[in-house]
Design an enzyme around this catalytic site. Structure first.
Site, PDB file in Angstrom:
ATOM      1  N   GLY D 149       0.835  -1.197   0.000  1.00 16.49           N
ATOM      2  CA  GLY D 149       0.000   0.000   0.000  1.00 16.49           C
ATOM      3  C   GLY D 149       0.865   1.240   0.000  1.00 16.49           C
ATOM      4  O   GLY D 149       2.050   1.202   0.347  1.00 16.49           O
ATOM      5  N   CYS D 150       0.257   2.357  -0.376  1.00 13.92           N
ATOM      6  CA  CYS D 150       1.026   3.606  -0.501  1.00 13.92           C
ATOM      7  C   CYS D 150       1.461   4.128   0.868  1.00 13.92           C
ATOM      8  O   CYS D 150       2.643   4.420   1.082  1.00 13.92           O
ATOM      9  CB  CYS D 150       0.218   4.653  -1.264  1.00 13.92           C
ATOM     10  SG  CYS D 150      -1.473   4.890  -0.687  1.00 13.92           S
ATOM     11  N   TYR D 151       0.514   4.255   1.797  1.00 11.03           N
ATOM     12  CA  TYR D 151       0.899   4.701   3.140  1.00 11.03           C
ATOM     13  C   TYR D 151       1.942   3.756   3.755  1.00 11.03           C
ATOM     14  O   TYR D 151       2.968   4.212   4.269  1.00 11.03           O
ATOM     15  CB  TYR D 151      -0.317   4.788   4.060  1.00 11.03           C
ATOM     16  CG  TYR D 151      -1.247   5.954   3.843  1.00 11.03           C
ATOM     17  CD1 TYR D 151      -0.793   7.270   3.927  1.00 11.03           C
ATOM     18  CD2 TYR D 151      -2.595   5.752   3.575  1.00 11.03           C
ATOM     19  CE1 TYR D 151      -1.664   8.346   3.749  1.00 11.03           C
ATOM     20  CE2 TYR D 151      -3.472   6.823   3.398  1.00 11.03           C
ATOM     21  CZ  TYR D 151      -3.004   8.114   3.498  1.00 11.03           C
ATOM     22  OH  TYR D 151      -3.868   9.171   3.325  1.00 11.03           O
ATOM     23  N   THR D 153       4.188   1.928   2.466  1.00 11.02           N
ATOM     24  CA  THR D 153       5.520   2.132   1.889  1.00 11.02           C
ATOM     25  C   THR D 153       6.220   3.302   2.565  1.00 11.02           C
ATOM     26  O   THR D 153       7.383   3.204   2.987  1.00 11.02           O
ATOM     27  CB  THR D 153       5.403   2.399   0.366  1.00 11.02           C
ATOM     28  OG1 THR D 153       4.872   1.234  -0.260  1.00 11.02           O
ATOM     29  CG2 THR D 153       6.749   2.743  -0.245  1.00 11.02           C
ATOM     30  N   SER D 154       5.491   4.409   2.688  1.00 11.78           N
ATOM     31  CA  SER D 154       6.113   5.612   3.262  1.00 11.78           C
ATOM     32  C   SER D 154       6.433   5.421   4.744  1.00 11.78           C
ATOM     33  O   SER D 154       7.387   5.999   5.262  1.00 11.78           O
ATOM     34  CB  SER D 154       5.199   6.828   3.060  1.00 11.78           C
ATOM     35  OG  SER D 154       4.161   6.870   4.023  1.00 11.78           O
TER      36      SER D 154
END
Lengths: 339, 339, 339, 339
Positions: D149-151, D153-154
């Site tokens: 997921g994008c969140y 990853t960060s």
């Protein structure tokens, strides 16, 4: 009808002061000044004021300012206000200072943050911190108001009920996002449209001068044994501050209890809105409202409190005018649209 | 104090009507309606109205609307208004229709543009086009106002003085840029934030329905032997219309002459600003002003006339309220901040 | 593999040149310079280049620049380039000048527009205007390229086929909207985020220096008896130029005929896209494409031609690299993603 | 040269996949599919691809997809991917799933978050979480990748070194800001330009499905005795995620020590950039970089770790392609500009 002046009328905050005051039914704007060398039509500087006012912006002359006004708003850089305040007070006029010069009771605190010796220690004690939701009665009687910083307004209003109730323990994380106007109107490559558009960044982690301001106002009694971690950030929205405040409770709490607490503290205050939903920034832009919302985790141990304000209105000019209303016995909401 | 209602209160224009009317000193908003099935707090739909109004948005009931109001604003889709207008007029109430339904005197013109037979031909003649700078006296006496389209407002106001003076010849090129709110509040992939942000595009070249509206209002007498070329465009600014109108003169003209002509036509009108500078869009956003500027080439043969309005204020809701002020004998600028 | 240098690497155009050249398979960037006093890592100035290049930005030393490169890109202010060009040419190196210094064949024209005597008249004749869709063969053989202005690129490409076919009569209205980056990277209050965000304005009506550039390049033969009216405008999109060009035909024309004409002129050019739809600005942002579309009115007498480019790519750096590809015999699209 | 297909090619992520893959030197895009009923030119759907590809978007036919590709990217809604994955694996083809369907090892975890029984429990164990900076070797050998997921990853990239070193205690506050594209391409009034522009809001406090994903991947060993408080927020920047992570240390730490730790973990990873400055979001937009920065308070007890990614590149499509590079033995940075 009172006569007011604005010193520093061409900054973002000064401009917003003029804008709101021009339509205030109890006020006549009689004097505005800036760094201009010659008197110049304000609508020449800002064409949006054309047909709204024909006032001229003057080179700052403090004697003239004092003589022509009942109240002066100082929208000047930090360390400049304290040169003028003593003169204004001596003549018996009132003053609302939007700089940081009178926000700290102790000159030493000021010096450590703003790196300049305070020039008017005598009046430090006289000043009242202009946050009406905490200090309404003092404001009504004040001659000198230290108008709060923008971040502290958004933070203190969100935290005050919970700290007063002594419910919070440990570390409080304050993650705030602000429009660039908070940095003042300056010609800087850092504020160039192309560098800001669609950008986002944090700055001054752990060292922003607004963290000690929050601590100063909340006072030792409320913050003892608590730790603050404040991170200011620049966002590319045009106006506003959105603060998300993460904290933990000493005992189990639920949303229902929080609703009651916040209502107890703020129900009589016209500019605090305790919605049932999470605030959206744009709902407060252009208004003097502070929208506050919150959520609690399933265990009832952790919460996030969210506050949204317009950084130039409730965070600066609007709050100053709210203070003026209280100082002069006007209805607190006078001059703010549809309230 | 008059009682007003807004039918279609949840579109962009309806929302702006409510926003301005709530702080209008001569008005009480007594009825608002939308497609909702149950009555619902307006501040529930739009949290920004929380603590500003506790009115409920109703399922539209035309009898109730008429009974509870002196004036109704119809902010409804084209072809819907004409179902309600006859009933409102019959009861002797006034109505300001923000759709296109009553903008054309001839039902045939309407049908060719909006592809529906007109249902209320009888009242077409009664309607007055609500552009106060052209039809002030008629508006004062009107029972039914056809509120102008947003593009036509920006175009007609820019062109009217020059055409009235019969100075223009040949082709008039109208290049207009509008915020997306002009298209109404719809859930469409075309209006998705990511498709619009930083984008710009033209649409409906030569066939937009607002070009015939401009011609209808200016009238055969003013436009004969002239050609119009109108290009609407979508820009990613949040609000506003910026029209640049390129034209040629029959004889040599200079800026000085233009200044005099525009002043002659507009000096007594509070919402027209003829600055010395080229208008910037943001100076009018949130206001009912129309800023007009112009430039002439060195030969005095060609000019560009520029007008800037807020598409939802002077281009829709604000102008409707300006019309209301005239219809009810209020000062024209009542309800608009600091005027 | 050729060695290239960029003089003026910290402006918007210089930065874009570095960005594209770093991933160009036939190029090694060996020298970049700016106003810096000491050599400094380029990724220190622009952190987005960290891990992309470890090159240092140098204080400009023209001898060093010439010695270390086969080709120099001059991304310098107008009137500065002409001080360096003679030295570069004398050493037999190639140069692509992105300023206006070599765009006019006659020094007098330059002087009247840029208000400075031309310092290198000798080389004016040598220079080739770097618009590959018009001057491909000359570019291939050139030692000195005058890279086109951003507005002229968008305008000339849109107009050239119609003017070459001698179809247009009367006045051509050019209404162009540009991102602020076209004005260069400067610390100015006019480019402050808060003044530009959501704003829009026209500037320099009838007197922008890019109108004579368009006329110069199209040449007397194509433009005689035509009038140009050019209005540049600043929009708040981050990148791009969107030009809408309104014109009239000598004889009746339809869309089908226009399609054929534009295809005839541009079908072999990889960076011109003749879509069936009206261009949307964001489709070209970040690319070297020029999207062209058009619409004709029902009578076949008037048309609007629309072109969209990225002002820093096809309008500056990208076009310069396209020119470089032609000058060094690389495939025209080399270095541009996915072509 | 491998043949790849993209199922779900018209969402934001699918579009980004096509964009990057079209210029990947080791890849041929042979099949793309969406909900279309008839085959349609991809450049017809997205005109920005005109002259970049003439591929047609097909109605999804899984057999055709498998037969024509060596690798399939599934950019499909959660719960849809698991219908196709078993078929793809059975035919011996590789698959990178960008949905959440294979991110959790236990079907129960999936069910509790996505409210649907998992349909392909068998392959759950086979899947490798596609975060190359943590699982490079596993990815190289994987047949099925669950793309993060994008969140997460960060967040995971920012936290992993500190948690691995067991330096953190107590509560970790994760305050993340994302572009709206993370919510997918949907026609919703909530994503309307006018509601998002200049707005900012938090959503799903304490209950976003990406918090358990972070916990799942970091694993019990690393997170035991730690508490997470995750607040996702929607910002009006066009692209990106900016996560600010506030945490406390078990023992005194300084910036120097942190630099060493992060370098130890990430120095060999081409897409992690450990600058000396606080990350600015726009430096990573359009790239596959994750920029990480941090600051420690004076006491060395508290820190904020900041990470910035492009949510559609490193947060989705770019990372998927990085995974593909590893799975097929290409250089990890192949296909990413100038690396």
């Amino acid at each position: 009808m009172i006569k007011v002046g604005i010193l520093g009328a061409t900054g973002f905050t000064g401009e917003k002061l003029v804008e709101i005051l021009l339509s205030h039914p109890e006020v006549k704007v009689t004097y505005i000044a800036s760094r201009t060398k010659e008197p110049v039509l304000y609508s020449e500087i800002f064409p949006k004021f054309y047909k709204k006012t024909s006032i001229k912006c003057q080179p700052l002359n403090i004697k003239e300012a004092i003589d022509s006004c009942d109240l002066l708003f100082l929208s000047l850089p930090h360390t400049v206000s304290m040169q003028f305040v003593p003169k204004i007070l001596k003549k018996g006029k009132k003053v609302i200072d939007l700089s940081a010069d009178y926000r700290f009771k102790k000159a030493a605190a000021y010096k450590s943050l703003y790196e300049k010796e305070h020039q008017d220690k005598k009046n430090l004690k006289k000043s009242v911190y202009g946050l009406p939701e905490l200090f309404k009665e003092e404001i009504k009687k004040a001659q000198l108001i230290a108008n709060p910083g923008c971040y502290p307004t958004s933070i203190i209003l969100a935290l005050y009920p919970l700290l007063s109730e002594k419910l919070v323990k440990g570390k409080i994380v304050i993650d705030s996002k602000s429009a660039i106007t908070g940095a003042g109107r300056k010609a800087s490559i850092d504020y160039h449209y192309s560098d800001l558009a669609n950008n986002f960044w944090a700055y001054k982690p752990f060292v922003h001068q607004h963290q000690p301001e929050v601590a100063e106002i909340l006072g030792q009694n409320l913050i003892k044994s608590l730790t603050f971690s404040f991170l200011p950030q620049v966002a590319s929205f045009e106006a506003g501050i959105y603060s998300t405040i993460h904290l933990s409770f000493k005992k189990k709490i639920n949303k229902n209890i929080l609703d009651k607490i916040y209502n107890k503290y703020y129900q009589s205050y016209p500019f605090i809105r305790l919605g049932t939903k999470i605030p959206k920034l744009k709902d407060v832009v252009g208004t003097n409202f502070c929208d506050i919302g919150f959520a609690v985790d399933k265990k009832g141990q952790n919460a996030v409190v969210i506050s949204a304000i317009d950084n130039l209105v409730k965070g600066a000019a609007g709050q100053a005018i709210q203070n003026m209303n209280l100082m002069f016995g006007f209805k607190e909401t006078t001059g703010f649209l549809s309230l």
